[in-house]
Write a protein that holds these residues in place. Structure first.
Motif, mmCIF file in Angstrom:
data_model
loop_
_atom_site.group_PDB
_atom_site.id
_atom_site.type_symbol
_atom_site.label_atom_id
_atom_site.label_comp_id
_atom_site.label_asym_id
_atom_site.label_seq_id
_atom_site.Cartn_x
_atom_site.Cartn_y
_atom_site.Cartn_z
ATOM 1 N N PRO A 98 0.715 -1.156 0.022
ATOM 2 C CA PRO A 98 0.013 0.047 -0.038
ATOM 3 C C PRO A 98 0.892 1.229 0.023
ATOM 4 C CG PRO A 98 -0.685 -1.584 1.706
ATOM 5 C CD PRO A 98 0.632 -2.080 1.206
ATOM 6 N N GLU A 99 0.451 2.264 -0.682
ATOM 7 C CA GLU A 99 1.312 3.419 -0.901
ATOM 8 C C GLU A 99 1.353 3.970 0.477
ATOM 9 O OE1 GLU A 99 -0.096 6.167 -4.052
ATOM 10 O OE2 GLU A 99 -0.301 4.514 -5.496
ATOM 11 N N ASN A 100 2.602 4.841 0.679
ATOM 12 C CA ASN A 100 2.656 5.695 1.658
ATOM 13 C C ASN A 100 2.755 4.919 3.119
ATOM 14 O OD1 ASN A 100 3.442 8.071 0.184
ATOM 15 N ND2 ASN A 100 1.321 8.527 -0.060
ATOM 16 N N THR A 101 2.633 3.675 3.176
ATOM 17 C CA THR A 101 2.647 3.036 4.323
ATOM 18 C C THR A 101 3.772 2.772 5.200
ATOM 19 O OG1 THR A 101 0.609 1.976 3.683
ATOM 20 C CG2 THR A 101 1.540 1.110 5.817
ATOM 21 N N PRO A 102 4.298 3.229 6.257
ATOM 22 C CA PRO A 102 5.584 3.003 6.832
ATOM 23 C C PRO A 102 5.762 1.711 7.323
ATOM 24 C CG PRO A 102 4.355 4.395 8.311
ATOM 25 C CD PRO A 102 3.536 4.273 6.954
ATOM 26 N N ILE A 103 6.557 0.929 7.408
ATOM 27 C CA ILE A 103 6.754 -0.449 7.883
ATOM 28 C C ILE A 103 8.038 -0.467 8.667
ATOM 29 C CG2 ILE A 103 7.064 -2.769 6.906
ATOM 30 C CD1 ILE A 103 6.876 -1.882 4.110
ATOM 31 N N ASP A 104 7.092 -0.866 10.050
ATOM 32 C CA ASP A 104 8.303 -0.970 11.137
ATOM 33 C C ASP A 104 8.605 -2.583 11.534
ATOM 34 O OD1 ASP A 104 8.393 1.602 12.361
ATOM 35 O OD2 ASP A 104 6.344 1.471 12.119
ATOM 36 N N SER A 105 7.584 -3.434 11.031
ATOM 37 C CA SER A 105 7.908 -4.823 11.109
ATOM 38 C C SER A 105 7.166 -5.802 10.129
ATOM 39 C CB SER A 105 7.254 -5.366 12.452
ATOM 40 O OG SER A 105 7.707 -6.650 12.856
ATOM 41 N N LEU A 106 7.720 -6.743 9.727
ATOM 42 C CA LEU A 106 7.321 -7.726 8.704
ATOM 43 C C LEU A 106 7.291 -9.059 9.053
ATOM 44 C CD1 LEU A 106 6.892 -8.081 5.399
ATOM 45 C CD2 LEU A 106 9.476 -8.526 5.324
ATOM 46 N N ARG A 107 5.963 -9.649 8.889
ATOM 47 C CA ARG A 107 5.834 -11.087 9.160
ATOM 48 C C ARG A 107 5.585 -12.161 8.021
ATOM 49 N NH1 ARG A 107 0.785 -11.378 13.124
ATOM 50 N NH2 ARG A 107 2.637 -10.603 14.418
ATOM 51 N N LEU A 108 6.160 -13.096 7.862
ATOM 52 C CA LEU A 108 6.297 -14.152 6.690
ATOM 53 C C LEU A 108 5.343 -15.032 7.255
ATOM 54 C CD1 LEU A 108 8.739 -12.556 5.828
ATOM 55 C CD2 LEU A 108 9.302 -14.541 4.830
ATOM 56 N N LEU A 109 4.354 -15.382 6.319
ATOM 57 C CA LEU A 109 3.231 -16.386 6.774
ATOM 58 C C LEU A 109 3.510 -17.756 6.027
ATOM 59 C CD1 LEU A 109 -0.152 -14.325 6.487
ATOM 60 C CD2 LEU A 109 1.261 -14.645 8.483
#
Length: 483
Positions: free
Chosen positions: A258-269
């Motif tokens: 999604p545009e402009n969405t800051p990412i502080d953490s990432l989860r792999l399913l």
């Protein structure tokens, strides 16, 4: 008179072309709004902003957000995010002492100095060949709260080594911190490691590591601990819905974000059990963003990771992709339950897409590419209610009026050391859908290709109009000359 009518028609045609062009431009920046549900007497209200606001916003820091009342008046508001920009980060190598057992008598082999540090006595000696059930980690000289520990174990160790971590200030009373595991695996010539553990901002003088299976536990060569003063305890993250892979190759998969969405953490399913792979995460920058642009709204969730990321970020890869993280990802069924790798740390910036890249074939993560979830720190604002409700949250278009104020100006004489005292308001924001420009189905022309065509049509119309006016004026001048 006929000439005047002709000129008027051409002027109207040119104006119509200009109107269409402006309409196309307006479609690219649309004012969005949502009704705020406010309860209580106010006058101040706290409002948590949902993650779904970012794609419709013009900026990752949400500085295009505004608050209005039912009459359309702008209401004063301020952001209440916690700032920890003055945090001091340190990394120290600490002393680690193996124990013969975990009973209190074990500590007769150490002397506790006045400054709290431990010194082994002359009778303390443990061989690497003997099983060691536990270790004491001396963190008495580490300042601030503990963020993470980085272990170095003997090179020949191979496996996943679970342990319980405890804390104490007196070596007698112990409190549980967490259950963790170290990973060092060799597979087809590749070495997979996960030797860093989080310490959850604990403040203590000593840590005790108790192996779940001492007979197979590795010998610890060294331990370093990262700490932070002026501790920032992160709030609960806002997680997105699962995002499926957009395109994959034999070695990587790409995920549109999604545009402009800051990412502080990432989860792999990861869907398949007994899956293990070393994964590198790359972020694709927007075409208009400078390579060195990493915009943080406030203090990042994992400051130590961001410091390391900024050093690696200079290594820009192809297609304007930058390194974000590299970690061991796994989902394994063990006798005592399922073991999953922790969420990956991100830098709090926004990206057009993410690429997951494995050191071997991408199907090491399963036959089906894993979906991902991204998380962002929540945003909260406080506004001063005035006029009639319902109040409206607005975003999506630049406007100098109604911008956020400093919190101390919005709430005079407030105690900055205390939480904001205000009633609670809420807002629901549906998932953003980008506006579409109407076009004929048969043409299948992207909306962005309409703008040059319309400008060209407008230019041709204006040239024709100018030429006809010049021709008419010339004829009038010639008629006057003849008379």
């Amino acid at each position: 008179m006929s000439m005047i009518r002709a000129i008027a028609k051409l002027s109207m045609l040119a104006a119509a072309n200009l109107t269409v062009v402006l309409a196309v431009q307006a479609a690219n920046s649309q004012v969005l709004h949502a009704t705020i549900d406010s309860k209580g007497i106010g006058p101040y209200f706290l409002l948590d902003i949902p993650l779904s606001i970012y794609p419709g916003s013009q900026h990752p820091d949400l500085h295009d957000v505004r608050v209005r009342n039912a009459e359309g008046d702008f209401l004063p508001f301020a952001w209440t995010d916690i700032a920890t920009t003055n945090a001091q980060l340190e990394s120290n190598v600490i002393s680690a002492f193996p124990l013969k057992d975990i009973q209190s008598s074990s500590f007769s082999s150490f002397r506790q100095n006045r400054d709290g540090t431990l010194t082994p006595l002359s009778n303390w000696q443990i061989s690497k060949q003997n099983p060691v059930p536990a270790w004491i980690l001396d963190v008495s000289k580490v300042k601030g709260r503990l963020l993470q520990a980085k272990f170095s174990i003997v090179d020949k160790a191979d496996g996943m080594f679970a342990f319980t971590l405890e804390s104490s200030d007196d070596l007698k009373n112990w409190q549980s911190v967490s259950n963790e595991q170290l990973v060092q695996l060799r597979h087809q010539g590749s070495l997979l490691q996960n030797l860093d553990i989080r310490l959850h901002h604990v403040a203590t003088r000593y840590l005790r590591l108790r192996w779940s299976n001492p007979d197979t536990a590795p010998w610890i060569e060294s331990v370093s601990v990262d700490s932070q003063q002026e501790v920032y305890v992160p709030p609960v993250l806002q997680w997105s819905k699962p995002i499926a892979a957009q395109a994959c190759s034999s070695s990587h998969c790409d995920y549109a974000l999604p545009e402009n969405t800051p990412i502080d953490s990432l989860r792999l399913l990861v869907s398949e059990v007994n899956t293990l792979a070393n994964v590198t995460v790359l972020g694709q920058l927007a075409a208009i963003a400078p390579v060195s642009s990493y915009h943080h709204r406030h203090s990042p969730l994992y400051p130590l990771h961001v410091l390391r990321h900024q050093k690696r970020a200079a290594q820009v890869q192809e297609d304007r992709r930058v390194w974000l993280n590299e970690s061991l990802v796994y989902k394994i069924n063990l006798p005592n339950g399922e073991a999953k790798s922790p969420d990956l740390l991100m830098d709090g910036a926004s990206y057009k897409a993410l690429r997951l890249q494995t050191s071997g074939p991408f199907n090491m993560l399963g036959k089906t590419a894993p979906a991902i979830q991204i998380a962002s720190l929540p945003r909260r604002l406080v506004f001063l209610a005035r006029g009639k409700p319902p109040y409206q949250l607005q975003w999506g278009v630049e406007n100098k009026e109604g911008a956020a104020l400093p919190l101390t100006i919005l709430i005079p004489k407030m105690d900055v050391s205390q939480p904001v005292q205000a009633d609670i308001a809420s807002v629901e924001i549906a998932d953003y859908v980008a506006p579409q420009v109407a076009s004929k189905p048969a043409e299948k022309v992207p909306a962005k290709e309409h703008k040059p065509w319309l400008w060209a049509a407008l230019g041709v119309g204006l040239l024709l109009l100018g030429g006809m006016v010049w021709s008419l004026l010339k004829n009038i001048s010639e008629d006057k000359a003849k008379t």
